[in-house]
Design an enzyme around this catalytic site. Sequence first.
Site, PDB file in Angstrom:
ATOM      1  N   ASP A  47       0.788  -1.235   0.000  1.00 32.55           N
ATOM      2  CA  ASP A  47       0.000   0.000   0.000  1.00 32.55           C
ATOM      3  C   ASP A  47       0.818   1.281   0.000  1.00 32.55           C
ATOM      4  O   ASP A  47       0.320   2.340   0.371  1.00 32.55           O
ATOM      5  CB  ASP A  47      -0.923  -0.004   1.223  1.00 32.55           C
ATOM      6  CG  ASP A  47      -0.146  -0.238   2.519  1.00 32.55           C
ATOM      7  OD1 ASP A  47       1.076   0.025   2.532  1.00 32.55           O
ATOM      8  OD2 ASP A  47      -0.756  -0.679   3.500  1.00 32.55           O
ATOM      9  N   GLU A  79       0.098  -9.092  -1.180  1.00 32.90           N
ATOM     10  CA  GLU A  79      -0.543  -8.555   0.034  1.00 32.90           C
ATOM     11  C   GLU A  79      -1.775  -7.735  -0.355  1.00 32.90           C
ATOM     12  O   GLU A  79      -1.942  -6.567   0.017  1.00 32.90           O
ATOM     13  CB  GLU A  79       0.425  -7.722   0.889  1.00 32.90           C
ATOM     14  CG  GLU A  79      -0.056  -7.533   2.318  1.00 32.90           C
ATOM     15  CD  GLU A  79       0.865  -6.670   3.162  1.00 32.90           C
ATOM     16  OE1 GLU A  79       0.760  -5.434   3.118  1.00 32.90           O
ATOM     17  OE2 GLU A  79       1.721  -7.239   3.868  1.00 32.90           O
ATOM     18  N   GLU A  81      -2.368   5.073   2.823  1.00 36.35           N
ATOM     19  CA  GLU A  81      -2.247   3.670   2.435  1.00 36.35           C
ATOM     20  C   GLU A  81      -3.582   3.009   2.098  1.00 36.35           C
ATOM     21  O   GLU A  81      -3.647   2.143   1.222  1.00 36.35           O
ATOM     22  CB  GLU A  81      -1.527   2.871   3.527  1.00 36.35           C
ATOM     23  CG  GLU A  81      -0.043   3.192   3.670  1.00 36.35           C
ATOM     24  CD  GLU A  81       0.262   4.431   4.499  1.00 36.35           C
ATOM     25  OE1 GLU A  81      -0.687   5.061   5.009  1.00 36.35           O
ATOM     26  OE2 GLU A  81       1.447   4.786   4.645  1.00 36.35           O
ATOM     27  N   HIS A 135       5.930   5.506  13.110  1.00 41.21           N
ATOM     28  CA  HIS A 135       6.263   6.321  11.945  1.00 41.21           C
ATOM     29  C   HIS A 135       5.071   6.807  11.126  1.00 41.21           C
ATOM     30  O   HIS A 135       5.228   7.638  10.242  1.00 41.21           O
ATOM     31  CB  HIS A 135       7.170   5.538  10.997  1.00 41.21           C
ATOM     32  CG  HIS A 135       6.452   4.452  10.255  1.00 41.21           C
ATOM     33  ND1 HIS A 135       5.756   4.687   9.092  1.00 41.21           N
ATOM     34  CD2 HIS A 135       6.295   3.149  10.516  1.00 41.21           C
ATOM     35  CE1 HIS A 135       5.205   3.557   8.679  1.00 41.21           C
ATOM     36  NE2 HIS A 135       5.511   2.611   9.522  1.00 41.21           N
ATOM     37  N   ARG A 172       2.242   8.393   8.960  1.00 45.46           N
ATOM     38  CA  ARG A 172       2.003   9.795   8.578  1.00 45.46           C
ATOM     39  C   ARG A 172       0.891  10.451   9.369  1.00 45.46           C
ATOM     40  O   ARG A 172       1.011  11.588   9.814  1.00 45.46           O
ATOM     41  CB  ARG A 172       1.596   9.821   7.093  1.00 45.46           C
ATOM     42  CG  ARG A 172       2.584  10.517   6.209  1.00 45.46           C
ATOM     43  CD  ARG A 172       2.093  10.531   4.771  1.00 45.46           C
ATOM     44  NE  ARG A 172       3.086  11.164   3.951  1.00 45.46           N
ATOM     45  CZ  ARG A 172       4.227  10.592   3.582  1.00 45.46           C
ATOM     46  NH1 ARG A 172       4.511   9.359   3.960  1.00 45.46           N
ATOM     47  NH2 ARG A 172       5.077  11.262   2.829  1.00 45.46           N
ATOM     48  N   HIS A 174      12.783   5.391  13.083  1.00 41.55           N
ATOM     49  CA  HIS A 174      12.641   5.634  11.647  1.00 41.55           C
ATOM     50  C   HIS A 174      13.474   6.854  11.257  1.00 41.55           C
ATOM     51  O   HIS A 174      13.678   7.752  12.074  1.00 41.55           O
ATOM     52  CB  HIS A 174      11.156   5.878  11.362  1.00 41.55           C
ATOM     53  CG  HIS A 174      10.760   5.841   9.911  1.00 41.55           C
ATOM     54  ND1 HIS A 174      11.082   6.841   9.032  1.00 41.55           N
ATOM     55  CD2 HIS A 174      10.071   4.928   9.201  1.00 41.55           C
ATOM     56  CE1 HIS A 174      10.589   6.544   7.830  1.00 41.55           C
ATOM     57  NE2 HIS A 174       9.975   5.378   7.903  1.00 41.55           N
TER      58      HIS A 174
END
Length: 365
Positions: free
Chosen positions: A96, A118, A132, A205, A207, A238
């Site tokens: 994604d 996936e 995503e 991490h 967004r 990250h």
Amino acid sequence: MKKVMIVFGTRPEAIKMCPVVLEMKKSSKFEVLVCVTGQHREMLQQVLDIFEVKPDFDLAVMKPGQDLFDITSRVLLGMRDILQAAKPDLVLVHGDTTTAYVSAMAAFYLQIPVGHVEAGLRTWNMSSPFPEEFNRQGIGVLAKYHFAPTEQARKNLLSEGKPEEFIKVTGNTGIDALVTTVKAGFKHEILDWAKDSRLLVITAHRRENLGQPMHEMFRAIRRIIEEFPDVKAVYPIHMNPQVRKIAAEELEGCERLRIIPPLAVDEFHNLLNAGYLILTDSGGIQEEAPSLGKPVLVMRDTTERPEGVAAGTLKLTGTKESCIYQACRELLEDEELYRTMSQARNPYGDGTASKQIRLWLEEVL
Ligand code: UD1
Ligand code: UDP
């Protein structure tokens, strides 16, 4: 011989696509080309090194502070040129990310069939995870072949009207990676440091969590560490500077917490295996933890991995400081609850997903 191009660009895609690359290369029926977009740089390279995969093409798109427009435009134009030159019969993308969605779109514009590894994960919430959920639904619309990790993912695809004959349930290729990395007798300096403590493993991490939610996560973690003297925590952070800034603001000076650079995937998997409890907003870690029997507090409002929740390994806490703190405290104090969440279960397959993808593609292509 059919030419198959495997495209990925970020760390988690690489971890889950390198097993596919290695498996597809075993077939005499395919010429396999590996294209990395370089949406991630160092974190991608770490994975390529471990699996000894050498890309045939590298778009090297990453620039610090990149936004979705930067990644989208650079990948789209770059993939146009590569696809026009290489003319693959099939493009395989994963999951994604923006790399995956835009590469699928580029293939679609050139009328090259797309296979989605996936496929079928859904929250049905366009804001979580962002972007995503849009990316994977969008790839689902463009793709011809859908490799669903679980029966639930297959059902999601069927509910959207995807043709049954083009959906194959394979398990998750992340488990293919995990079965090769986790080893008894793993040694690491962090484990020596934490040897008489309960070790929390932390990652964050997403967004949509940058900003207030991430501040709240880190505050909850700091409170827990300060209140439980037998707890230590390790946070392989990250590389996103926005994440690092918030972590520095909230976690600096926190005793018994070590913030370290991203770990190579084999080290990270072994660290998960040796840890006591995981706190994360990551997707892939939610798949790995049930196999390892490690309780996970998922610091998000939604999850596209209901199988891990049903297996009892994952608990969704949301992103509020009080909720994360409370859930973590409960697990640290209630041994029975901890034991219940620590049963190793394996809803994501037996480590043969890549092989199943190869066998199916050998049949249908
Ligand atoms: C991306 C994916 C996300 C995935 C995550 C895995 C999108 C929209 N997001 O988010 O789905 O869960 O990767 O980690 O596709 N950086 C480096 N070096 C690296 C990697 C990142 O310096 O090796 C820094 C750069 O400053 C970059 C920032 O991290 O601008 C963010 O990277 P980006 O790929 O834009 O977003 P992620 O949050 O990593
Ligand atoms: N991981 C890693 N090193 C680390 C942290 C995580 O190799 O320091 C692995 C982890 O085992 C999992 C993947 O990276 O397979 C998850 O990546 P990330 O959280 O960046 O992305 P997501 O899965 O949320 O898309």
